[in-house]
Enzyme design. Structure first.
Site, short mmCIF file in Angstrom:
data_model
loop_
_atom_site.label_atom_id
_atom_site.label_comp_id
_atom_site.label_asym_id
_atom_site.label_seq_id
_atom_site.Cartn_x
_atom_site.Cartn_y
_atom_site.Cartn_z
N LEU A 126 -20.36 -4.49 8.54
CA LEU A 126 -19.58 -5.43 9.35
C LEU A 126 -19.12 -4.76 10.66
O LEU A 126 -19.27 -5.30 11.74
CB LEU A 126 -18.37 -5.92 8.56
N GLU A 128 -18.53 -2.45 13.97
CA GLU A 128 -19.31 -1.92 15.09
C GLU A 128 -18.43 -1.04 15.96
O GLU A 128 -17.21 -1.01 15.79
CB GLU A 128 -19.90 -3.08 15.92
N THR A 159 -20.47 3.17 5.03
CA THR A 159 -20.66 3.99 3.83
C THR A 159 -22.09 3.79 3.34
O THR A 159 -22.53 2.65 3.15
CB THR A 159 -19.65 3.59 2.74
N ARG A 269 5.61 27.44 -11.06
CA ARG A 269 6.05 28.28 -9.95
C ARG A 269 7.55 28.57 -10.07
O ARG A 269 8.36 27.64 -10.14
CB ARG A 269 5.76 27.56 -8.64
N GLY A 340 4.03 24.41 -0.96
CA GLY A 340 4.38 25.36 0.09
C GLY A 340 3.15 25.90 0.78
O GLY A 340 2.19 25.17 1.03
N GLU A 364 -11.51 -0.77 5.19
CA GLU A 364 -11.43 -2.14 4.63
C GLU A 364 -10.16 -2.87 5.06
O GLU A 364 -9.51 -3.55 4.28
CB GLU A 364 -11.58 -2.11 3.10
#
Length: 381
Positions: A126, A128, A159, A269, A340, A364
């Site tokens: 679709l 352009e 795609t 962590r 981080g 889309e």
């Protein structure tokens, strides 16, 4: 009434998509991303799993499933690699679904089984260069000739624009700006005058191929026309309604992938003698992420509920796409922050979720277009 129970089929489908993604996609994610490799052979394997024709009926080689299962597949794949989730979504909801929704029996028999099996990959044209949100201003034309049509023009940001074996292409058959002046055509790869142009070098979604499709005196016969002459734009808007569920599911997968990585990392962590998720600054971020994911999931499945019933879901589809795509950007950004300095490296998955997420607010229909659609549906044009 909506039923919030996840049925056995949804669980099975989600489980098999998760297993497939972890086995066949996860080991290659960074390699494909770095080299922008499009793993074409993978889609034949996805086809064997039934993931390339999820919404197609079984008599056409599809899985015969609904939109709840469709969301589950896209989500699980996108939690591992959003690039592959994007390709599966575009193939299913745009190309394959357009042929199925508006094609006649002969056209469905000709193209759907090959698409649903993953033997063929679908593209949908679709957009352009000069017409993104303003699709009505397209320059690609189709001029009537004896026994068919001659297409001229270029589509971009497509795609599978290079690797797709078949494409649904919208071309102008009337005046510019006339919503009834465009027609949908099915064009197979190898048709004289149909070629691929530039492949885009992208910020994210790098393993999903995005390329130009070029038409130079490309002749297609009358049996390549989908539906009525002049209905191409109207058809496209209806196809994009369902496509918004796809991008919402893709966004949800990214959001969950980034959130789960951040939750795990913040539990492991330690700083100042305790896991960092024990600090309010981090725990509140995680609380916001979890809440946004829950809300996005509910919106998406409500849109899917209406779509399965064949009811109008334009407003809800736009709402779910808008909300899910915006929260996936903010969640992946927060995930990088929780990691981080490590979040800024390619040794951990969140930098890729961060890069991939942005496309969801653009593809889309941009977030701005979604707001336009929602506004028109709640206050009128």
């Amino acid at each position: 009434m909506m039923n919030f129970d996840i049925n056995e089929t949804q669980n099975l489908v989600a489980g098999s998509a998760k297993e497939f993604a972890e086995q066949h996609i996860l080991p290659h994610v960074m390699e494909w991303d770095e080299s922008q490799h499009f793993p074409r052979a993978l889609f034949a394997e996805l086809g064997k799993m039934g993931f390339m024709g999820i919404l197609m009926p079984e008599n056409l080689g599809g899985s015969g499933l609904g939109y709840h299962e469709y969301i589950a597949v896209i989500e699980e794949i996108s939690k591992v690699d959003p690039s592959i989730g994007l390709s599966v979504a575009a193939h299913n909801s745009l190309c394959t679904n357009h042929i199925f929704t508006f094609g006649n029996d002969a056209q469905k028999q000709r193209w759907i089984p090959k698409l649903a099996s993953g033997e063929w990959l679908g593209a949908w044209g679709l957009t352009e260069h000069n017409t993104g949100s303003d699709a009505g201003g397209m320059n690609t034309t189709a001029i009537k000739k004896d026994g068919g049509w001659v297409l001229n023009g270029t589509k971009n940001f497509i795609t599978h624009g290079k690797s797709g074996e078949v494409a649904v292409v919208i071309a102008r058959t009337g005046e510019k700006g006339d919503s009834h002046g465009m027609t949908a055509f099915v064009v197979e790869k190898g048709t004289p005058g149909f070629s691929s142009g530039k492949k885009e070098n992208k910020l994210g979604m790098r393993a999903s191929e995005t390329a130009e499709m070029v038409f130079s005196d490309c002749f297609v016969s009358d049996d390549a026309v989908l539906g009525a002459i002049g209905d191409g734009f109207i058809q496209s808007m209806k196809i994009l309604d369902g496509g918004r569920i796809s991008i919402g599911a893709l966004s949800l997968g990214i959001a969950k992938g980034a959130y789960e990585a951040a939750l795990k990392y913040s539990s492991e962590r330690e700083q100042f003698g305790q896991p960092i998720n024990q600090f309010q600054a981090i725990s509140f971020k995680l609380a916001d992420m979890a809440t946004q994911i829950e809300a996005a999931e509910l919106l998406l499945h409500k849109a899917a509920f209406l779509k399965n019933k064949g009811e109008k879901m334009t407003k809800l589809g736009a709402m779910s796409k808008l909300f899910a795509s915006e929260i996936c950007v903010s969640i992946s950004s927060d995930a990088v922050q929780i990691f981080g300095g490590y979040g800024f490296t390619k040794d951990f998955p969140v930098e890729k979720f961060y890069r991939d997420s942005k496309l969801c607010t653009i593809g889309e229909g941009t977030s701005e277009i979604q707001k336009l659609v929602i506004a028109r549906n709640i206050i009128g044009k």
